[in-house]
Scaffold this motif. Structure first.
Motif, PDB file in Angstrom:
ATOM      1  N   PRO A  88       0.845  -1.206   0.000  1.00  0.00           N
ATOM      2  CA  PRO A  88       0.000   0.000   0.000  1.00  0.00           C
ATOM      3  C   PRO A  88       0.875   1.249   0.000  1.00  0.00           C
ATOM      4  O   PRO A  88       1.959   1.252   0.595  1.00  0.00           O
ATOM      5  N   MET A  89       0.394   2.277  -0.660  1.00  0.00           N
ATOM      6  CA  MET A  89       1.220   3.487  -0.778  1.00  0.00           C
ATOM      7  C   MET A  89       0.347   4.708  -1.023  1.00  0.00           C
ATOM      8  O   MET A  89      -0.574   4.666  -1.836  1.00  0.00           O
ATOM      9  N   ARG A  90       0.622   5.790  -0.318  1.00  0.00           N
ATOM     10  CA  ARG A  90      -0.045   7.067  -0.596  1.00  0.00           C
ATOM     11  C   ARG A  90       0.692   7.760  -1.729  1.00  0.00           C
ATOM     12  O   ARG A  90       1.930   7.857  -1.714  1.00  0.00           O
ATOM     13  N   VAL A  91      -0.041   8.207  -2.708  1.00  0.00           N
ATOM     14  CA  VAL A  91       0.555   8.945  -3.827  1.00  0.00           C
ATOM     15  C   VAL A  91      -0.230  10.255  -3.974  1.00  0.00           C
ATOM     16  O   VAL A  91      -0.940  10.468  -4.937  1.00  0.00           O
ATOM     17  N   ASP A  92      -0.098  11.115  -2.973  1.00  0.00           N
ATOM     18  CA  ASP A  92      -0.873  12.360  -2.934  1.00  0.00           C
ATOM     19  C   ASP A  92      -0.386  13.377  -3.963  1.00  0.00           C
ATOM     20  O   ASP A  92       0.778  13.385  -4.357  1.00  0.00           O
ATOM     21  N   THR A  93      -1.298  14.230  -4.374  1.00  0.00           N
ATOM     22  CA  THR A  93      -0.933  15.440  -5.116  1.00  0.00           C
ATOM     23  C   THR A  93      -1.311  16.599  -4.193  1.00  0.00           C
ATOM     24  O   THR A  93      -1.910  16.374  -3.132  1.00  0.00           O
ATOM     25  N   PRO A  94      -0.993  17.850  -4.544  1.00  0.00           N
ATOM     26  CA  PRO A  94      -1.356  18.950  -3.641  1.00  0.00           C
ATOM     27  C   PRO A  94      -2.832  18.942  -3.239  1.00  0.00           C
ATOM     28  O   PRO A  94      -3.161  19.184  -2.080  1.00  0.00           O
ATOM     29  N   TRP A 146       5.931   6.131   1.714  1.00  0.00           N
ATOM     30  CA  TRP A 146       4.794   5.205   1.644  1.00  0.00           C
ATOM     31  C   TRP A 146       3.503   5.771   2.243  1.00  0.00           C
ATOM     32  O   TRP A 146       2.438   5.462   1.760  1.00  0.00           O
ATOM     33  N   CYS A 147       3.600   6.563   3.334  1.00  0.00           N
ATOM     34  CA  CYS A 147       2.350   7.048   3.953  1.00  0.00           C
ATOM     35  C   CYS A 147       2.201   8.572   3.831  1.00  0.00           C
ATOM     36  O   CYS A 147       1.175   9.113   4.238  1.00  0.00           O
ATOM     37  N   CYS A 148       3.204   9.245   3.278  1.00  0.00           N
ATOM     38  CA  CYS A 148       3.143  10.696   3.036  1.00  0.00           C
ATOM     39  C   CYS A 148       3.180  11.528   4.324  1.00  0.00           C
ATOM     40  O   CYS A 148       3.002  12.753   4.253  1.00  0.00           O
ATOM     41  N   ARG A 149       3.342  10.891   5.495  1.00  0.00           N
ATOM     42  CA  ARG A 149       3.408  11.695   6.719  1.00  0.00           C
ATOM     43  C   ARG A 149       4.759  12.405   6.801  1.00  0.00           C
ATOM     44  O   ARG A 149       5.754  11.973   6.213  1.00  0.00           O
ATOM     45  N   ILE A 150       4.769  13.510   7.553  1.00  0.00           N
ATOM     46  CA  ILE A 150       5.965  14.341   7.695  1.00  0.00           C
ATOM     47  C   ILE A 150       6.534  14.145   9.105  1.00  0.00           C
ATOM     48  O   ILE A 150       5.782  14.095  10.086  1.00  0.00           O
ATOM     49  N   GLN A 151       7.863  14.072   9.193  1.00  0.00           N
ATOM     50  CA  GLN A 151       8.495  13.970  10.508  1.00  0.00           C
ATOM     51  C   GLN A 151       8.514  15.362  11.153  1.00  0.00           C
ATOM     52  O   GLN A 151       9.119  16.285  10.610  1.00  0.00           O
ATOM     53  N   VAL A 152       7.822  15.499  12.291  1.00  0.00           N
ATOM     54  CA  VAL A 152       7.780  16.809  12.951  1.00  0.00           C
ATOM     55  C   VAL A 152       8.849  16.912  14.047  1.00  0.00           C
ATOM     56  O   VAL A 152       9.302  17.997  14.389  1.00  0.00           O
ATOM     57  N   ARG A 153       9.219  15.776  14.611  1.00  0.00           N
ATOM     58  CA  ARG A 153      10.383  15.680  15.484  1.00  0.00           C
ATOM     59  C   ARG A 153      10.757  14.219  15.564  1.00  0.00           C
ATOM     60  O   ARG A 153      10.022  13.364  15.040  1.00  0.00           O
ATOM     61  N   LEU A 154      11.861  13.922  16.209  1.00  0.00           N
ATOM     62  CA  LEU A 154      12.357  12.552  16.218  1.00  0.00           C
ATOM     63  C   LEU A 154      11.274  11.581  16.698  1.00  0.00           C
ATOM     64  O   LEU A 154      10.717  11.753  17.793  1.00  0.00           O
ATOM     65  N   GLY A 155      10.944  10.621  15.884  1.00  0.00           N
ATOM     66  CA  GLY A 155       9.971   9.598  16.271  1.00  0.00           C
ATOM     67  C   GLY A 155       8.515  10.002  16.075  1.00  0.00           C
ATOM     68  O   GLY A 155       7.616   9.204  16.305  1.00  0.00           O
ATOM     69  N   HIS A 156       8.259  11.237  15.649  1.00  0.00           N
ATOM     70  CA  HIS A 156       6.879  11.705  15.464  1.00  0.00           C
ATOM     71  C   HIS A 156       6.631  12.106  14.008  1.00  0.00           C
ATOM     72  O   HIS A 156       7.254  13.021  13.496  1.00  0.00           O
ATOM     73  N   TRP A 157       5.660  11.422  13.406  1.00  0.00           N
ATOM     74  CA  TRP A 157       5.301  11.684  12.002  1.00  0.00           C
ATOM     75  C   TRP A 157       3.821  12.033  11.955  1.00  0.00           C
ATOM     76  O   TRP A 157       3.008  11.342  12.564  1.00  0.00           O
ATOM     77  N   GLU A 158       3.476  13.081  11.237  1.00  0.00           N
ATOM     78  CA  GLU A 158       2.081  13.517  11.183  1.00  0.00           C
ATOM     79  C   GLU A 158       1.629  13.724   9.742  1.00  0.00           C
ATOM     80  O   GLU A 158       2.446  13.981   8.855  1.00  0.00           O
ATOM     81  N   GLU A 159       0.315  13.630   9.532  1.00  0.00           N
ATOM     82  CA  GLU A 159      -0.244  13.956   8.224  1.00  0.00           C
ATOM     83  C   GLU A 159       0.209  15.372   7.837  1.00  0.00           C
ATOM     84  O   GLU A 159       0.356  16.244   8.692  1.00  0.00           O
ATOM     85  N   ILE A 160       0.388  15.592   6.561  1.00  0.00           N
ATOM     86  CA  ILE A 160       1.047  16.815   6.108  1.00  0.00           C
ATOM     87  C   ILE A 160       0.310  18.088   6.544  1.00  0.00           C
ATOM     88  O   ILE A 160       0.945  19.079   6.915  1.00  0.00           O
ATOM     89  N   GLU A 161      -1.029  18.058   6.568  1.00  0.00           N
ATOM     90  CA  GLU A 161      -1.763  19.264   6.985  1.00  0.00           C
ATOM     91  C   GLU A 161      -1.505  19.562   8.470  1.00  0.00           C
ATOM     92  O   GLU A 161      -1.337  20.719   8.853  1.00  0.00           O
ATOM     93  N   ILE A 162      -1.478  18.503   9.276  1.00  0.00           N
ATOM     94  CA  ILE A 162      -1.246  18.685  10.720  1.00  0.00           C
ATOM     95  C   ILE A 162       0.205  19.103  10.957  1.00  0.00           C
ATOM     96  O   ILE A 162       0.491  20.009  11.748  1.00  0.00           O
ATOM     97  N   ALA A 163       1.119  18.477  10.236  1.00  0.00           N
ATOM     98  CA  ALA A 163       2.537  18.810  10.388  1.00  0.00           C
ATOM     99  C   ALA A 163       2.800  20.268  10.001  1.00  0.00           C
ATOM    100  O   ALA A 163       3.569  20.971  10.659  1.00  0.00           O
ATOM    101  N   THR A 164       2.133  20.722   8.954  1.00  0.00           N
ATOM    102  CA  THR A 164       2.305  22.101   8.503  1.00  0.00           C
ATOM    103  C   THR A 164       1.907  23.075   9.606  1.00  0.00           C
ATOM    104  O   THR A 164       2.591  24.072   9.858  1.00  0.00           O
ATOM    105  N   ARG A 165       0.802  22.740  10.286  1.00  0.00           N
ATOM    106  CA  ARG A 165       0.364  23.603  11.391  1.00  0.00           C
ATOM    107  C   ARG A 165       1.300  23.474  12.589  1.00  0.00           C
ATOM    108  O   ARG A 165       1.713  24.466  13.179  1.00  0.00           O
ATOM    109  N   SER A 166       1.672  22.228  12.936  1.00  0.00           N
ATOM    110  CA  SER A 166       2.552  22.006  14.095  1.00  0.00           C
ATOM    111  C   SER A 166       3.871  22.745  13.941  1.00  0.00           C
ATOM    112  O   SER A 166       4.421  23.275  14.905  1.00  0.00           O
TER     113      SER A 166
END
Ligand SMILES: [Zn+2]
Length: 199
Positions: A88-94, A146-166
């Motif tokens: 399984p793989m996320r292939v997001d566009t903007p 594979w999941c498109c999440r962003i690393q916001v700090r060591l060991g923490h990955w968030e969905e891109i919209e949440i990471a952008t805000r964090s």
């Protein structure tokens, strides 16, 4: 991973076909349909065409050593067992969240075929970080291939919209570079993925 609350039809004619590509024993692309070239063009940020990808190493298009390493592990298993796996793989566009399931199946002479089945697509407000039109600066963010999440700090990955805000990232004059990586969750899951044994 954000689950879809609204399924939207895929209207782009190119996206109606299943993306398919095949690599040979030396990991060179020997077949690619136009739907996959569209995928690869966005993923790689390169100006690709069907004729320009043929004969090319798949690793020319893959971003980052962790990504390459995990794919190589999976190819080794598929070729050795002569049986398929599903990735399984996320292939997001903007403006779209998309999940695909890639069937990675062995062909003759250690070739490997990839068939990308669309699982779901969901519209969303456009995410500037994924838009190649925005200029980039010296900052870098790691995004799981594979999941498109962003690393916001060591060991923490968030969905891109949440990471952008964090991280307080705004679509200003420039944005951080997004680098492909593998989050621990996807890495562990992929390392546990083996072809089903054939009875
Ligand atoms: Zn991940």
């Amino acid at each position: 991973m954000i689950r879809p609350s609204l399924q939207v039809p895929i209207v782009n004619a190119v996206l109606d076909a299943r993306p398919v590509y095949t690599i040979d024993a030396a990991d060179r692309i020997v077949f690619a349909n136009s739907a996959w070239v569209e995928f690869a063009r966005f993923e790689s940020g390169m100006d690709l065409s069907q004729s320009s990808v043929l004969g090319r190493s798949i690793w020319d298009l893959a971003r980052g050593l962790p990504v390459r390493h995990l794919w190589q592990v999976l190819y080794g298993r598929v070729r050795a067992a002569r049986a398929p796996i599903f990735v399984p793989m996320r292939v997001d566009t903007p403006s779209l969240r998309r999940l695909i399931d890639i069937e990675v199946r062995p062909l003759a002479e250690r070739s490997v075929q990839h068939i990308c089945e669309r699982v779901w697509t969901e519209a969303r407000p456009a995410v500037a970080l994924l838009d190649a039109c925005y200029p980039r600066d010296e900052r870098a963010l790691r995004s799981c291939h594979w999941c498109c999440r962003i690393q916001v700090r060591l060991g923490h990955w968030e969905e891109i919209e949440i990471a952008t805000r964090s991280l307080g990232i705004e679509a200003g004059a420039s944005l951080p570079v997004v680098q492909a990586a593998a989050c621990p969750t996807c890495k562990q899951s992929l390392l546990k993925t083996f072809p089903a044994r054939v009875a």
